[in-house]
Structures are given as C-alpha cells and as structure tokens.
Design an enzyme around this catalytic site. Structure first.
Site, short mmCIF file in Angstrom:
data_model
loop_
_atom_site.label_atom_id
_atom_site.label_comp_id
_atom_site.label_asym_id
_atom_site.label_seq_id
_atom_site.Cartn_x
_atom_site.Cartn_y
_atom_site.Cartn_z
N ARG A 50 0.19 -1.14 -0.26
CA ARG A 50 -0.15 0.20 0.02
C ARG A 50 1.09 1.25 0.13
O ARG A 50 1.61 0.98 0.58
CB ARG A 50 -0.91 0.25 1.29
CG ARG A 50 -1.83 -1.15 1.40
CD ARG A 50 -2.05 -1.52 3.12
NE ARG A 50 -2.98 -2.54 2.96
CZ ARG A 50 -3.83 -2.92 4.30
NH1 ARG A 50 -3.51 -1.50 5.37
NH2 ARG A 50 -4.57 -3.73 4.50
N ASP A 52 -0.16 4.97 1.30
CA ASP A 52 0.01 6.18 1.67
C ASP A 52 -1.39 7.52 0.77
O ASP A 52 -0.67 7.86 -0.18
CB ASP A 52 -0.09 6.69 3.20
CG ASP A 52 0.14 5.59 3.97
OD1 ASP A 52 -0.64 4.96 4.04
OD2 ASP A 52 0.84 6.74 5.07
N ARG A 197 8.77 6.87 6.54
CA ARG A 197 8.47 8.12 6.40
C ARG A 197 9.31 9.46 7.83
O ARG A 197 9.27 10.35 7.80
CB ARG A 197 6.91 9.23 6.46
CG ARG A 197 6.54 8.92 5.29
CD ARG A 197 4.99 9.15 5.16
NE ARG A 197 4.48 9.77 5.71
CZ ARG A 197 3.09 10.28 5.90
NH1 ARG A 197 2.32 9.24 5.92
NH2 ARG A 197 2.86 11.23 6.90
#
Length: 244
Positions: A50, A52, A197
C-alpha cells in the site's frame, strides 16, 4: 488463466492511497476499472504494497489474472488508453502464475524529497516536504549511515500496524543535496508502516538540531516510537522500485 505483471507510475495527489476503499478515489480502483473496460472482466489487482494518501510512485508493481487474449506487453497501451492522466502503466508482461507482486518481492527502494528554503514553492507543494528552517546537511548525512544493517525498527513504526516481526534490513541509504533540494534514497528488504517517513522526519529533526546526530543507534535500541522524530508528510515520498 494468465498472470499479467504491471509496473505503474502515479501522482498520488488526488487519491486516497493505493488500496481500494468504499466511497474514496484510489489508485487500485482506477486501474481495476480501466482493466474492466478493456477486458470486460471483473478483475482484482494485487499490489506490492500500500501507499498512503498523497504518496507517489515511479515503480509500483501489481499483477492480475485474466482470460483476455491481449499480448502481455500490449496491456500497458490498452490500459493507458482509458486511465486518468495521473496514472500510467510503464511496463506490462505475462509472467508465471506463481508470481505475486507482494509475496514474491525481495525488497524495495523509496525516495523522499525535502525542499529546504525559507519561502515555499507552489510548484513543489504536492511533491516535496517544505522545511523552512536551515538544515545542517552534514549532520543528517552522518546520522543516516546508522540506519544501514539489520535492526529492530519498532521505534520507526507508526501505531496501527499488526506486524509481529519488526526487524528489517537496510541495504543502502543515500542523502544528496542539489541547491534547495535534499533527496533521501533508501533500499531495504522491507519497510514497516510509515517507516521511511519517520526516518525522513528524524533526519529533518537532526538537521534543525532537535535531535543529536549520534542518537540513531540509541533510538533503535529503545524500540520506543516517542524517541524518534516526527513523521514527515506523505507528499514527499515516492516508491521507486520493487525488487524480485
């Protein structure tokens, strides 16, 4: 049934991430809808992982099964003809039915882009993390080397993840600066939820002097998310490659 592998580039600005979800515009849904228009089949595509909301990709990988007779390498042109302009299939091919874009993956490479200037850029607002404070690049570069190797990255994982094994191996990490642009490239065998991140945010906190550049090893050993830096925003992140 035939198994078709896709390599996908996308601008994630206008999407609620990769994974299909009710009443939201997602990358997965857009591609599945486009494949259905071409093949007249209800297909489900499997992504390598995935991304975001707001995250971009240059090398996302997906696969799907089909009975359509289109040659594997021609699927990219067919699907691109009906995809929105912010998603592109850059490569397509037929692969063995045992291939799975997620479970066959051996590693990934991500890039994170920081724009370090006092005044923001309207042209980069969706594609780089604007940091107005002066960043000490040499301290960030020195600290980044401490991520290389096999570590428990619990301190660099956001809450909400259900994974049991939090050990990952970082093969390489590079920080490059070109005027106001700082790029982080990180290559590893896998990444935890928001791991890249949080690494980027921690390096920014080191660059502004909020965290000491020698503390990375201690943060890793602590296994405590509170000891790492902030989570950098999604729009500076790019999935560059998936390795098989």
């Amino acid at each position: 049934m035939r198994n078709i592998k896709l390599i996908i580039e996308y601008d994630g600005t206008n999407y609620f991430g990769w994974q299909k979800q009710p009443h939201q515009k997602t990358i997965q849904e857009a591609i599945e809808y486009s494949i259905k228009k071409i093949t007249k089949e209800d297909v489900g595509i499997f992504g390598s992982g995935r991304t975001d909301r707001g995250v971009h990709a240059r090398g996302q990988v997906a696969n799907f099964f089909t009975e359509a007779k289109i040659p594997g390498e021609k699927f990219k042109d067919a699907i691109n003809s009906v995809l929105p302009s912010d998603i592109v299939i850059s490569h397509s091919e037929e692969v063995d039915c045992s291939f799975h874009s997620r479970y066959s993956a051996q590693g990934k490479e991500y890039r994170y882009v920081i724009y370090n200037r006092r005044i923001p850029s309207p042209l980069l607002r969706n594609y780089a993390y604007h940091v107005p404070q002066k960043l000490h690049f040499d301290l960030m570069q020195k600290a980044s080397a401490d991520f290389i190797g096999t570590h428990d990255f619990t301190a660099f994982m956001a809450s909400g993840s259900s994974v049991k094994d939090t050990t990952r191996t970082i093969y390489s990490i590079h920080l490059n600066k070109n005027h106001e642009i700082i790029e982080l490239k990180i290559n590893g065998n896998g990444f935890l939820y928001n791991m890249v991140r949080i690494i980027a945010g921690t390096l920014v906190d080191i660059g502004i002097g909020k965290i000491d550049s020698s503390y990375i090893s201690e943060i890793l050993l602590s296994k405590d998310r509170k000891n790492a830096g902030h989570t950098a925003p999604p729009h500076g992140l790019y999935l560059e490659k998936v390795f098989y």
